[in-house]
Structures are given as C-alpha cells and as structure tokens.
Design a protein around this motif. Structure first.
Motif, mmCIF file in Angstrom:
data_model
loop_
_atom_site.group_PDB
_atom_site.id
_atom_site.type_symbol
_atom_site.label_atom_id
_atom_site.label_comp_id
_atom_site.label_asym_id
_atom_site.label_seq_id
_atom_site.Cartn_x
_atom_site.Cartn_y
_atom_site.Cartn_z
ATOM 1 N N LEU A 1 -49.728 29.829 -5.932
ATOM 2 C CA LEU A 1 -48.743 28.802 -6.006
ATOM 3 C C LEU A 1 -49.223 27.633 -6.868
ATOM 4 O O LEU A 1 -48.417 26.962 -7.503
ATOM 5 C CB LEU A 1 -48.428 28.328 -4.581
ATOM 6 N N GLY A 2 -50.527 27.436 -6.906
ATOM 7 C CA GLY A 2 -51.079 26.279 -7.598
ATOM 8 C C GLY A 2 -50.800 26.198 -9.081
ATOM 9 O O GLY A 2 -50.727 25.113 -9.640
ATOM 10 N N GLY A 3 -50.595 27.333 -9.731
ATOM 11 C CA GLY A 3 -50.395 27.320 -11.168
ATOM 12 C C GLY A 3 -48.945 27.370 -11.620
ATOM 13 O O GLY A 3 -48.676 27.348 -12.821
ATOM 14 N N VAL A 4 -47.996 27.417 -10.684
ATOM 15 C CA VAL A 4 -46.589 27.581 -11.052
ATOM 16 C C VAL A 4 -46.064 26.383 -11.836
ATOM 17 O O VAL A 4 -45.541 26.520 -12.948
ATOM 18 C CB VAL A 4 -45.708 27.851 -9.812
ATOM 19 N N GLU B 1 -54.392 26.967 -14.164
ATOM 20 C CA GLU B 1 -54.539 26.846 -12.713
ATOM 21 C C GLU B 1 -54.753 25.378 -12.381
ATOM 22 O O GLU B 1 -55.344 24.650 -13.191
ATOM 23 C CB GLU B 1 -55.727 27.699 -12.265
ATOM 24 N N ASP B 2 -54.282 24.944 -11.234
ATOM 25 C CA ASP B 2 -54.444 23.531 -10.887
ATOM 26 C C ASP B 2 -55.906 23.182 -10.644
ATOM 27 O O ASP B 2 -56.432 22.256 -11.239
ATOM 28 C CB ASP B 2 -53.542 23.127 -9.714
ATOM 29 N N VAL B 3 -56.577 23.929 -9.777
ATOM 30 C CA VAL B 3 -57.974 23.661 -9.443
ATOM 31 C C VAL B 3 -58.763 24.959 -9.525
ATOM 32 O O VAL B 3 -58.330 25.981 -8.993
ATOM 33 C CB VAL B 3 -58.102 23.078 -8.011
ATOM 34 N N ILE B 4 -59.913 24.902 -10.174
ATOM 35 C CA ILE B 4 -60.786 26.071 -10.248
ATOM 36 C C ILE B 4 -62.086 25.760 -9.526
ATOM 37 O O ILE B 4 -62.760 24.778 -9.831
ATOM 38 C CB ILE B 4 -61.046 26.487 -11.712
ATOM 39 N N THR B 5 -62.394 26.610 -8.543
ATOM 40 C CA THR B 5 -63.650 26.489 -7.802
ATOM 41 C C THR B 5 -64.529 27.694 -8.127
ATOM 42 O O THR B 5 -65.556 27.565 -8.768
ATOM 43 C CB THR B 5 -63.391 26.390 -6.286
ATOM 44 N N THR B 6 -64.100 28.883 -7.706
ATOM 45 C CA THR B 6 -64.849 30.108 -8.029
ATOM 46 C C THR B 6 -64.215 30.852 -9.190
ATOM 47 O O THR B 6 -64.838 31.752 -9.749
ATOM 48 C CB THR B 6 -64.901 31.060 -6.815
ATOM 49 N N PRO C 1 -55.836 23.803 3.889
ATOM 50 C CA PRO C 1 -54.618 23.162 3.384
ATOM 51 C C PRO C 1 -53.994 23.828 2.170
ATOM 52 O O PRO C 1 -52.917 23.422 1.739
ATOM 53 C CB PRO C 1 -55.112 21.763 3.012
ATOM 54 N N GLY C 2 -54.610 24.821 1.586
ATOM 55 C CA GLY C 2 -54.129 25.375 0.310
ATOM 56 C C GLY C 2 -52.932 26.274 0.436
ATOM 57 O O GLY C 2 -52.315 26.410 1.479
ATOM 58 N N SER C 3 -52.620 26.917 -0.674
ATOM 59 C CA SER C 3 -51.416 27.748 -0.766
ATOM 60 C C SER C 3 -51.471 28.957 0.150
ATOM 61 O O SER C 3 -50.445 29.499 0.508
ATOM 62 C CB SER C 3 -51.206 28.191 -2.218
ATOM 63 N N ARG C 4 -52.649 29.385 0.531
ATOM 64 C CA ARG C 4 -52.747 30.517 1.457
ATOM 65 C C ARG C 4 -53.032 30.032 2.878
ATOM 66 O O ARG C 4 -53.322 30.794 3.763
ATOM 67 C CB ARG C 4 -53.860 31.465 1.029
ATOM 68 N N GLY C 5 -52.955 28.710 3.067
ATOM 69 C CA GLY C 5 -53.271 28.130 4.364
ATOM 70 C C GLY C 5 -52.064 27.900 5.234
ATOM 71 O O GLY C 5 -50.967 28.265 4.911
ATOM 72 N N ASN C 6 -52.329 27.226 6.372
ATOM 73 C CA ASN C 6 -51.260 26.991 7.315
ATOM 74 C C ASN C 6 -50.934 25.519 7.488
ATOM 75 O O ASN C 6 -50.083 25.173 8.290
ATOM 76 C CB ASN C 6 -51.612 27.624 8.677
ATOM 77 N N ARG C 7 -51.629 24.661 6.783
ATOM 78 C CA ARG C 7 -51.366 23.235 6.857
ATOM 79 C C ARG C 7 -51.338 22.664 5.447
ATOM 80 O O ARG C 7 -51.974 23.170 4.552
ATOM 81 C CB ARG C 7 -52.452 22.513 7.662
ATOM 82 N N SER C 8 -50.630 21.572 5.266
ATOM 83 C CA SER C 8 -50.636 20.976 3.936
ATOM 84 C C SER C 8 -50.839 19.493 4.021
ATOM 85 O O SER C 8 -50.789 18.895 5.022
ATOM 86 C CB SER C 8 -49.344 21.283 3.190
#
Length: 192
Positions: free
Chosen positions: A69-72, A114-119, A185-192
């Motif tokens: 979702l982050g890159g849409v 992508e919005d944020v790149i970590t790995t 909190p991310g796109s695959r998470g349950n909280r935002s």
C-alpha cells in the motif's frame, strides 16, 4: 526542499513515530515512518514527488510502479510528475503481482518507488514481477531510506531522506526485553 526541510515536514505531520514497532520486514524498531500521514495532503504529495522525480528526470521511463500500500500514492504522483503511466503491485495469497488490468510490456523502462525502504523486501518483490514480465528496471526511488546503507538493488537508488533507525531481530530486541508492547502500524498491520 533539503533534508532538514523534508524532516521538519514529516515531524510536523506526525509521520515520524517513536515507540516499539513491528516492521513489515519482521524486524523491530524504536522508530516508524508513516508516510500515509504525508500523502494525505496533496500539496506535500506533490512537493515530495516532484523532488524525487527530479532525481530521475534524465532517465527514459515508461511506467512507475509501487507496491501496495505504501507505494500506491507515490507511484501515482511520480507518474504524474514524469508524465508516464502509474501502476501498483499488490499481494495475493502472499505473492506480489499485477492485478486490475495493469500490465508491463516487454522492454518497457520501469521506475519502482516505495514510501519507506528498510530491508528492501517489498521493492525486491516488485522487481521480480517487473523482470518476469520483461520490463527493464531503470531505478528505485523512495521518500525515506532507513536501510542504513544495507540494501543494494543493483540499479540506481535515490531517496529524499536518509534516516538511520536501528532495527532488531525479535529475539535480540531490547524493547521486547523491557516488556514494551510492540505495535504493528504498517500496511500489513492492525493499527494505524
């Protein structure tokens, strides 16, 4: 807009969170960047996307793609700035793929954002999709690079902002050891 101004905007929007977070990579961190807070404002979406698009202005690009979702939103805004098609890939049963009639034609020159790149995990999954369809990856762009220079995509990689945030493997996480509850909190998470 320089790095300091970009960081000030992210901070003012509450996009830089502190706490104990489970990242989409499975790692833990005390810092989370929520670019959705940025992208809810069209003026900031345009500002950040224009600045990032400038990094790729000399490259021949046919299509911009980002992972859902982050890159849409970023893919759409970057495509608008570069005057090309903008699409996104999404996970279906755990596999990144194109849906909704999106396609990449053999030989098309593709910019992945992508919005944020970590790995770089999600970005690498999109790279596989593009390569499988015969697209030529021109580069990778991100709003935030928090990889601590640990990611090599093998192509041009530009970000607007580098944030050195520590990540931990869950068994070695000092925040877990302190009993601090973990939040996803991310796109695959349950909280935002």
């Amino acid at each position: 807009m320089d790095d300091k101004e970009a960081m000030e905007i992210l901070l003012s929007l509450g996009a830089v969170l502190k706490g104990h977070f489970l990242l989409s990579s499975g790692k833990h961190s005390d810092t989370y960047i929520q670019c959705a807070k940025l992208f809810q404002y069209p003026k900031y979406s345009e500002l950040f996307s224009k600045k990032l698009a400038d990094e790729f202005a000399i490259d021949k690009i046919d299509v911009v793609i980002g992972p859902a979702l982050g890159g849409v939103v970023l893919a759409y805004e970057m495509a608008k700035q570069l005057n090309v098609r903008g699409i996104f890939a999404e996970r279906v049963q755990g596999q990144m793929q194109l849906r909704r009639g999106f396609e990449i034609n053999r030989g098309e020159k593709v910019l992945i954002v992508e919005d944020v790149i970590t790995t770089g995990g999600s970005t690498k999954e999109v790279m596989q999709v593009v390569k499988k369809l015969g697209g030529e990856i021109i580069g990778i762009g991100s709003v935030v690079d928090r990889s601590n220079d640990q990611v090599d995509f093998g192509v041009k990689f530009k970000s607007l902002l580098k944030i050195n945030a520590v990540t931990y493997e869950p068994p070695n996480c000092p925040l877990c050891k302190k009993g601090i509850p973990v939040v996803k909190p991310g796109s695959r998470g349950n909280r935002s």
